[in-house]
Design a protein around this motif. Structure first.
Motif, PDB file in Angstrom:
ATOM      1  N   ARG A  87       0.852  -1.193   0.000  1.00 51.53           N
ATOM      2  CA  ARG A  87       0.000   0.000   0.000  1.00 51.53           C
ATOM      3  C   ARG A  87       0.885   1.240   0.000  1.00 51.53           C
ATOM      4  O   ARG A  87       2.080   1.177   0.256  1.00 51.53           O
ATOM      5  N   ARG A  88       0.274   2.375  -0.294  1.00 45.05           N
ATOM      6  CA  ARG A  88       1.028   3.623  -0.322  1.00 45.05           C
ATOM      7  C   ARG A  88       1.601   3.949   1.043  1.00 45.05           C
ATOM      8  O   ARG A  88       0.976   3.715   2.070  1.00 45.05           O
ATOM      9  N   THR A  89       2.797   4.511   1.019  1.00 48.19           N
ATOM     10  CA  THR A  89       3.372   5.027   2.259  1.00 48.19           C
ATOM     11  C   THR A  89       2.655   6.322   2.634  1.00 48.19           C
ATOM     12  O   THR A  89       1.917   6.904   1.825  1.00 48.19           O
ATOM     13  N   ALA A  90       2.892   6.775   3.851  1.00 42.41           N
ATOM     14  CA  ALA A  90       2.279   8.033   4.290  1.00 42.41           C
ATOM     15  C   ALA A  90       2.712   9.190   3.392  1.00 42.41           C
ATOM     16  O   ALA A  90       1.906  10.076   3.063  1.00 42.41           O
ATOM     17  N   ALA A  91       3.986   9.187   2.970  1.00 42.96           N
ATOM     18  CA  ALA A  91       4.478  10.259   2.102  1.00 42.96           C
ATOM     19  C   ALA A  91       3.799  10.222   0.740  1.00 42.96           C
ATOM     20  O   ALA A  91       3.398  11.264   0.195  1.00 42.96           O
ATOM     21  N   HIS A  92       3.640   9.028   0.164  1.00 46.04           N
ATOM     22  CA  HIS A  92       2.986   8.911  -1.130  1.00 46.04           C
ATOM     23  C   HIS A  92       1.501   9.262  -1.027  1.00 46.04           C
ATOM     24  O   HIS A  92       0.927   9.852  -1.945  1.00 46.04           O
ATOM     25  N   ARG A  93       0.895   8.917   0.101  1.00 47.21           N
ATOM     26  CA  ARG A  93      -0.511   9.275   0.316  1.00 47.21           C
ATOM     27  C   ARG A  93      -0.677  10.793   0.354  1.00 47.21           C
ATOM     28  O   ARG A  93      -1.606  11.349  -0.251  1.00 47.21           O
ATOM     29  N   ALA A  94       0.228  11.458   1.034  1.00 46.13           N
ATOM     30  CA  ALA A  94       0.160  12.920   1.119  1.00 46.13           C
ATOM     31  C   ALA A  94       0.341  13.556  -0.256  1.00 46.13           C
ATOM     32  O   ALA A  94      -0.342  14.534  -0.593  1.00 46.13           O
ATOM     33  N   THR A  95       1.250  12.997  -1.058  1.00 43.81           N
ATOM     34  CA  THR A  95       1.464  13.516  -2.414  1.00 43.81           C
ATOM     35  C   THR A  95       0.226  13.327  -3.266  1.00 43.81           C
ATOM     36  O   THR A  95      -0.187  14.226  -4.018  1.00 43.81           O
ATOM     37  N   TRP A  96      -0.398  12.150  -3.161  1.00 43.38           N
ATOM     38  CA  TRP A  96      -1.621  11.867  -3.933  1.00 43.38           C
ATOM     39  C   TRP A  96      -2.722  12.846  -3.544  1.00 43.38           C
ATOM     40  O   TRP A  96      -3.414  13.403  -4.415  1.00 43.38           O
ATOM     41  N   ILE A  97      -2.897  13.066  -2.260  1.00 42.27           N
ATOM     42  CA  ILE A  97      -3.949  13.966  -1.776  1.00 42.27           C
ATOM     43  C   ILE A  97      -3.686  15.396  -2.240  1.00 42.27           C
ATOM     44  O   ILE A  97      -4.604  16.094  -2.702  1.00 42.27           O
ATOM     45  N   GLU A  98      -2.445  15.846  -2.152  1.00 40.52           N
ATOM     46  CA  GLU A  98      -2.132  17.211  -2.588  1.00 40.52           C
ATOM     47  C   GLU A  98      -2.401  17.370  -4.085  1.00 40.52           C
ATOM     48  O   GLU A  98      -2.965  18.383  -4.518  1.00 40.52           O
ATOM     49  N   ARG A  99      -2.000  16.376  -4.892  1.00 39.57           N
ATOM     50  CA  ARG A  99      -2.228  16.453  -6.329  1.00 39.57           C
ATOM     51  C   ARG A  99      -3.721  16.477  -6.645  1.00 39.57           C
ATOM     52  O   ARG A  99      -4.183  17.253  -7.494  1.00 39.57           O
TER      53      ARG A  99
END
Length: 292
Positions: free
Chosen positions: A42-54
Motif C-alpha cells: 500500500r502507499r506510504t504516508a508520504a505517497h498518500r500525502a502527495t496523492w492527496i495534494e495532487r
C-alpha cells in the motif's frame, strides 16, 4: 446499480478518494503480480500525502474533470482528469474492489471524458487491468505498450554530466514550450504543484533544451528538444538517486531512454499502456503518469 450517483468530486471527498484509489490499485497489483516482481504494498504516508495534494490541486483547477461514484455505502469509484490548452489527460481512475464489474466504471469515465469534449488530443496511462484497457480502447484511445527501467545504477558507468542546472519557477515558459513540442500543450498550472513536490533539473544550451522533475526514485517527468539532451538529463537524474531507481512510462519511441538504462545496468519490464487520442507518442518524453 439503481442507487448509484455520479457527482463532482469536492475537496471533502479527496481523502476518501485516496482510500478508494489505494484499495483499487493494491488489489490490482496483487492480482497481476509477476512471480519475480516485488510484493504489492500500500502507499506510504508520504505517497498518500502527495496523492492527496495532487488531487486537491486538480479539484481546484479542473472541478469539471473530477468525479466520484457513490452508492448507499459511500464513494465506490473515482475519476480525476485535467484539461490543458487543447489536451485532455486522465489522472486517476479506480473502482473499489468488490464493486468492479457492476457497471460503475463506464459512466464514471464518461463524466471525466466529457471534461475534454472540446480537446483535440487525449492522454492517459493505463495499468494492465483488462477491464480498464477495454474501456479506453472503446473510448477511442490507441494503446501503446509502456516499459519500466529499474534496479541499482552501476556508478562506474555514469558519465560526467555537464550543462545541467537546478531549475526554478523562472523556467516555466521554457518547460511549457517543450511540452507543446512533445504533447501539444504546456503543463501550465501544474508546474506550481510539481515545483513544490519534486526537484527540477534543466539543460538549456545552444544545441538543445530540456528539463526533468525528480522524485526519490528518479525522473518523474522528462521532456527535451532532442535525444542527446534527453539522455543527458536522464543520466543526471540517475546520478542523483543514492538507492534503487525507477524510470517508468517509457514507450517504444523513446529508445534513447533504453540506451541510457541498459548502460546504467538497469532491468527492463513491461508496465501497462499509454493511451493516446488524436496524437502520436511524445518523444523525447517520459510522462508523469498522473499529470502526463
Amino acid at each position: 446499480m439503481g442507487d448509484l450517483i455520479i457527482r463532482p468530486m469536492t475537496a471533502d471527498d479527496v481523502e476518501g478518494a485516496e482510500r478508494v484509489s489505494d484499495e483499487g490499485f493494491f488489489e490490482l497489483d496483487t492480482r497481476v503480480r509477476r512471480v519475480s516482481g516485488p510484493e504489492p504494498a500500500r502507499r506510504t504516508a508520504a505517497h498518500r500525502a502527495t496523492w492527496i495534494e495532487r488531487t486537491r490541486h486538480l479539484v481546484r483547477t479542473d472541478p469539471g474533470g473530477c468525479w466520484v461514484a457513490e452508492d448507499a455505502s459511500g464513494v465506490v469509484g473515482i475519476a480525476t482528469s485535467l484539461r490543458r490548452e487543447t489536451l485532455w489527460c486522465l489522472a486517476t481512475y479506480a473502482v473499489l474492489p468488490g464493486h468492479q464489474g457492476r457497471g460503475i466504471g463506464r459512466p464514471l469515465l464518461a463524466a471525466a471524458l466529457d471534461h475534454g469534449r472540446a480537446c483535440l488530443r487525449g492522454m492517459l496511462s493505463s495499468s494492465v487491468d483488462a477491464r480498464a484497457v477495454r474501456l479506453y480502447h472503446r473510448a477511442g484511445f490507441e494503446l501503446h505498450p509502456q516499459m519500466r527501467l529499474s534496479g541499482t545504477v552501476d556508478r562506474s558507468a555514469v558519465p560526467v554530466v555537464d550543462k545541467v542546472r537546478d531549475g526554478s519557477a523562472g523556467d516555466v515558459d521554457l518547460m511549457d514550450s517543450l511540452d507543446r513540442l512533445a504533447r501539444g500543450a504546456g503543463h501550465g498550472p501544474d508546474h506550481e504543484l510539481m515545483l513544490r513536490t519534486w526537484r527540477l533539473l534543466v539543460s538549456d544550451t545552444s544545441t538543445g533544451r530540456g528539463y526533468a522533475y525528480l522524485d526519490e526514485r528518479g525522473p518523474a517527468l522528462l521532456a527535451a528538444s532532442d535525444r542527446r539532451t534527453a539522455s543527458r538529463l536522464l543520466w543526471a537524474a540517475l546520478a542523483e538517486v543514492p538507492g534503487p531507481v525507477g524510470v517508468a512510462h517509457v514507450t517504444g519511441v523513446n529508445q534513447w531512454a533504453l540506451d541510457v538504462g541498459f548502460a546504467a545496468g538497469l532491468e527492463l519490464h513491461q508496465d501497462g499502456y499509454l493511451g493516446l487520442r488524436g496524437m502520436r507518442p511524445p518523444a523525447p518524453y517520459v510522462h508523469s503518469g498522473a499529470l502526463l
